[in-house]
Design a protein around this motif. Structure first.
Motif, PDB file in Angstrom:
ATOM      1  N   GLY A 219       0.823  -1.202   0.000  1.00  8.30           N
ATOM      2  CA  GLY A 219       0.000   0.000   0.000  1.00  8.30           C
ATOM      3  C   GLY A 219       0.851   1.242   0.000  1.00  8.30           C
ATOM      4  N   GLY A 220       0.195   2.373   0.043  1.00  6.48           N
ATOM      5  CA  GLY A 220       0.890   3.654   0.056  1.00  6.48           C
ATOM      6  C   GLY A 220       0.035   4.711   0.720  1.00  6.48           C
ATOM      7  N   GLY A 221       0.711   5.713   1.306  1.00  3.77           N
ATOM      8  CA  GLY A 221      -0.026   6.763   1.978  1.00  3.77           C
ATOM      9  C   GLY A 221       0.852   7.974   2.193  1.00  3.77           C
ATOM     10  N   LEU A 222       0.313   8.947   2.951  1.00  8.44           N
ATOM     11  CA  LEU A 222       1.039  10.176   3.221  1.00  8.44           C
ATOM     12  C   LEU A 222       1.081  10.437   4.714  1.00  8.44           C
ATOM     13  N   ASN A 223       2.107  11.184   5.135  1.00 13.06           N
ATOM     14  CA  ASN A 223       2.269  11.627   6.509  1.00 13.06           C
ATOM     15  C   ASN A 223       2.676  13.088   6.452  1.00 13.06           C
ATOM     16  N   TYR A 224       1.742  13.967   6.816  1.00 14.22           N
ATOM     17  CA  TYR A 224       1.951  15.417   6.665  1.00 14.22           C
ATOM     18  C   TYR A 224       1.815  16.073   8.030  1.00 14.22           C
ATOM     19  N   GLN A 225       2.860  16.780   8.461  1.00 18.02           N
ATOM     20  CA  GLN A 225       2.854  17.394   9.780  1.00 18.02           C
ATOM     21  C   GLN A 225       3.266  18.856   9.699  1.00 18.02           C
ATOM     22  N   VAL A 226       2.452  19.718  10.318  1.00 16.68           N
ATOM     23  CA  VAL A 226       2.752  21.141  10.449  1.00 16.68           C
ATOM     24  C   VAL A 226       2.555  21.512  11.909  1.00 16.68           C
ATOM     25  N   GLY A 227       3.625  21.865  12.585  1.00 12.81           N
ATOM     26  CA  GLY A 227       3.513  22.168  14.001  1.00 12.81           C
ATOM     27  C   GLY A 227       3.051  20.943  14.773  1.00 12.81           C
ATOM     28  N   ASP A 228       1.973  21.112  15.546  1.00  5.90           N
ATOM     29  CA  ASP A 228       1.444  19.978  16.309  1.00  5.90           C
ATOM     30  C   ASP A 228       0.266  19.318  15.618  1.00  5.90           C
ATOM     31  N   PHE A 229       0.056  19.661  14.341  1.00  5.57           N
ATOM     32  CA  PHE A 229      -1.035  19.039  13.568  1.00  5.57           C
ATOM     33  C   PHE A 229      -0.462  17.948  12.656  1.00  5.57           C
ATOM     34  N   LEU A 230      -1.048  16.737  12.721  1.00  3.14           N
ATOM     35  CA  LEU A 230      -0.596  15.604  11.919  1.00  3.14           C
ATOM     36  C   LEU A 230      -1.757  15.041  11.119  1.00  3.14           C
ATOM     37  N   TRP A 269      -3.985  16.451  16.810  1.00  6.44           N
ATOM     38  CA  TRP A 269      -3.584  17.817  17.097  1.00  6.44           C
ATOM     39  C   TRP A 269      -3.673  18.065  18.603  1.00  6.44           C
ATOM     40  N   SER A 270      -2.965  19.091  19.074  1.00  2.00           N
ATOM     41  CA  SER A 270      -2.954  19.428  20.494  1.00  2.00           C
ATOM     42  C   SER A 270      -4.117  20.354  20.811  1.00  2.00           C
ATOM     43  N   LEU A 271      -4.983  19.902  21.737  1.00  2.00           N
ATOM     44  CA  LEU A 271      -6.078  20.743  22.204  1.00  2.00           C
ATOM     45  C   LEU A 271      -5.609  21.669  23.319  1.00  2.00           C
ATOM     46  N   ARG A 278      -7.818  13.304  18.604  1.00  2.00           N
ATOM     47  CA  ARG A 278      -7.609  12.489  17.404  1.00  2.00           C
ATOM     48  C   ARG A 278      -8.950  12.156  16.746  1.00  2.00           C
ATOM     49  N   PHE A 279      -8.909  12.073  15.413  1.00  2.00           N
ATOM     50  CA  PHE A 279     -10.075  11.640  14.647  1.00  2.00           C
ATOM     51  C   PHE A 279      -9.588  10.774  13.496  1.00  2.00           C
ATOM     52  N   GLY A 280     -10.321   9.710  13.211  1.00  2.00           N
ATOM     53  CA  GLY A 280      -9.906   8.823  12.125  1.00  2.00           C
ATOM     54  C   GLY A 280     -11.085   8.208  11.416  1.00  2.00           C
ATOM     55  N   TYR A 281     -10.775   7.535  10.318  1.00  2.00           N
ATOM     56  CA  TYR A 281     -11.803   6.813   9.555  1.00  2.00           C
ATOM     57  C   TYR A 281     -11.155   5.567   8.960  1.00  2.00           C
ATOM     58  N   VAL A 282     -11.856   4.428   9.062  1.00  2.00           N
ATOM     59  CA  VAL A 282     -11.340   3.168   8.537  1.00  2.00           C
ATOM     60  C   VAL A 282     -12.465   2.424   7.851  1.00  2.00           C
ATOM     61  N   ALA A 283     -12.158   1.805   6.700  1.00  2.00           N
ATOM     62  CA  ALA A 283     -13.152   1.012   5.968  1.00  2.00           C
ATOM     63  C   ALA A 283     -12.431  -0.020   5.112  1.00  2.00           C
ATOM     64  N   PHE A 284     -12.912  -1.275   5.149  1.00  2.00           N
ATOM     65  CA  PHE A 284     -12.356  -2.370   4.363  1.00  2.00           C
ATOM     66  C   PHE A 284     -13.452  -2.913   3.444  1.00  2.00           C
ATOM     67  N   THR A 285     -13.062  -3.316   2.233  1.00  2.00           N
ATOM     68  CA  THR A 285     -13.937  -4.075   1.343  1.00  2.00           C
ATOM     69  C   THR A 285     -13.160  -5.294   0.869  1.00  2.00           C
ATOM     70  N   LEU A 317     -12.565   8.051  17.304  1.00  2.00           N
ATOM     71  CA  LEU A 317     -12.149   9.201  18.098  1.00  2.00           C
ATOM     72  C   LEU A 317     -11.129   8.746  19.126  1.00  2.00           C
ATOM     73  N   GLY A 318     -10.226   9.652  19.483  1.00  2.00           N
ATOM     74  CA  GLY A 318      -9.239   9.324  20.495  1.00  2.00           C
ATOM     75  C   GLY A 318      -8.728  10.569  21.185  1.00  2.00           C
ATOM     76  N   VAL A 319      -8.170  10.386  22.379  1.00  2.00           N
ATOM     77  CA  VAL A 319      -7.555  11.474  23.133  1.00  2.00           C
ATOM     78  C   VAL A 319      -6.267  10.964  23.757  1.00  2.00           C
ATOM     79  N   GLY A 320      -5.379  11.897  24.056  1.00  2.00           N
ATOM     80  CA  GLY A 320      -4.141  11.564  24.746  1.00  2.00           C
ATOM     81  C   GLY A 320      -3.889  12.543  25.867  1.00  2.00           C
ATOM     82  N   PHE A 321      -3.509  12.041  27.028  1.00  2.00           N
ATOM     83  CA  PHE A 321      -3.217  12.866  28.192  1.00  2.00           C
ATOM     84  C   PHE A 321      -1.715  12.833  28.431  1.00  2.00           C
ATOM     85  N   ARG A 322      -1.109  14.026  28.577  1.00  2.00           N
ATOM     86  CA  ARG A 322       0.333  14.141  28.738  1.00  2.00           C
ATOM     87  C   ARG A 322       0.651  14.739  30.103  1.00  2.00           C
TER      88      ARG A 322
END
Length: 361
Positions: A219-230, A269-271, A278-285, A317-322
């Motif tokens: 497969g193939g994909g992208l990873n794009y990061q600006v500051g604390d946004f991924l 991203w940092s709140l 975090r937010f995501g989407y996944v789907a398989f066929t 959806l996801g969250v991270g505590f630091r």
């Protein structure tokens, strides 16, 4: 007379990972990846289960997956728990390992008896369960408590990693008189990986062939990061095939699951200084092909059907505590948002999966 059933599995994997130089925060795990749509296009310590060379990147680091709810609310022993660690023992070396159970979430040598936890995506309950269906329940004790040792060596911008995993069980019966029995199962796995930074069934009366399994993915994909946004995402192709050898009463039979496309998208991203969203989407066929014995012992009937997976496909959806060097990452039960204020004092779970980690200063 001694009846013996000795099952031995050997798993060998080789992985190469190339990555662009970027800021590294030693945190993450299965909960983070799930919250970003099961995303394979981000840097995360969970991937040391696939490529052991990641332990060189996440050195002096301990990760413990607390798992998901094992049953009723507040029940003990979450599903999918495992422990991982990596410790630097010199300028170029790290030593660590993984302790995993039979409910491990992932495809690697840490996974015991592939198929036993419905991990292959094709109808196969695992080698031990298949043997017990034929020989009788409890003939062979299912594998559990897998131990994997991981070592890495770094030079320049490259790290080499080697993982060795082993688990075994025995079930022997020796009566004072009569027939004794011996049932044993073992699994030995070798995992070899590279990470490089780019700048810029058997008895005493006979034998039989065990099923063979093959898996191919690309497969193939992208990873794009600006500051604390991924932003990360892409598409994958995967095919898993299970083949049963021919016998005197059956021709060779194969079950194949081909999955395409596999969509994974996620943002992070940092709140707040101590809170990550975090937010995501996944789907398989996928397409499933199953073969079975036809009208005669030499003919084969084939069934092909489309399927969609995983059951929880869609938004995540996801969250991270630091808190300094300690992190707690969680996959959020999105129904919490749909419940609104009803969640206050309610009995529903807010978090579906938890991972705790600590980066040593």
């Amino acid at each position: 007379m001694i009846k013996r059933m000795i099952l031995t599995s050997l798993i060998v994997t080789f992985t190469v990972t190339c990555l662009f130089a970027q800021g590294l925060v030693k945190t993450g795990g299965f909960a983070r990846l799930t919250g970003m749509g099961g995303n394979p296009y981000v840097m995360d310590p969970f991937f040391n289960t696939i490529n052991p060379a990641w332990n060189s990147v996440y050195d002096n680091f301990i990760l413990g997956d607390l798992g998901s709810a094992a049953g009723s609310p507040f029940s003990a022993g979450g599903f999918g728990q495992y422990l991982s660690g990596s410790f630097r023992v010199g300028q170029n070396w790290t030593l660590g390992g993984i302790l995993a159970r039979n409910d491990f979430n992932g495809m690697s040598i840490a996974l015991l008896d592939p198929g036993s936890n419905n991990s292959l995506g094709i109808p196969f309950p695992g080698v031990v369960s298949s043997v017990n269906l034929v020989r009788g329940p409890g003939s062979v004790v299912p594998l559990d408590n897998n131990v994997e040792l991981i070592g890495t060596y770094s030079f320049g911008n490259t790290a080499l990693g080697l993982g060795i995993a082993y688990a075994s069980t025995t079930n022997d019966f020796t009566p004072a008189t009569g027939t004794s029995s011996e049932g044993a199962a073992s699994q030995l796995g070798f995992n070899i990986g590279i990470v490089s930074v780019i700048t810029s069934g058997i008895t005493s009366t006979g034998s039989s062939d065990l099923p063979s399994f093959s898996s191919i993915g690309a497969g193939g994909g992208l990873n794009y990061q600006v500051g604390d946004f991924l932003l990360a995402g892409g598409v994958l192709f995967s095919t898993n095939s299970l083949t049963f050898a021919s016998t005197s009463t059956s021709p060779e039979l194969s079950n194949t699951a081909t999955i395409f496309p596999i969509w994974n998208f996620g943002v992070e991203w940092s709140l707040l200084d101590w809170l990550v969203g975090r937010f995501g989407y996944v789907a398989f066929t996928g397409s499933l092909s199953q073969e079975q014995v036809g009208a005669t012992t030499t003919s084969v009937d084939e069934f092909v059907n489309t399927f969609f997976t995983p059951p929880q496909r869609g938004a995540t959806l996801g969250v991270g505590f630091r808190f300094g060097d300690f992190s707690l990452d969680a996959t959020v039960n999105e129904d919490v948002l749909r419940q609104g204020f009803n969640v206050v004092g309610g009995g529903g779970a807010s978090f579906a999966y938890l991972t705790a980690s600590y980066a040593m200063p």
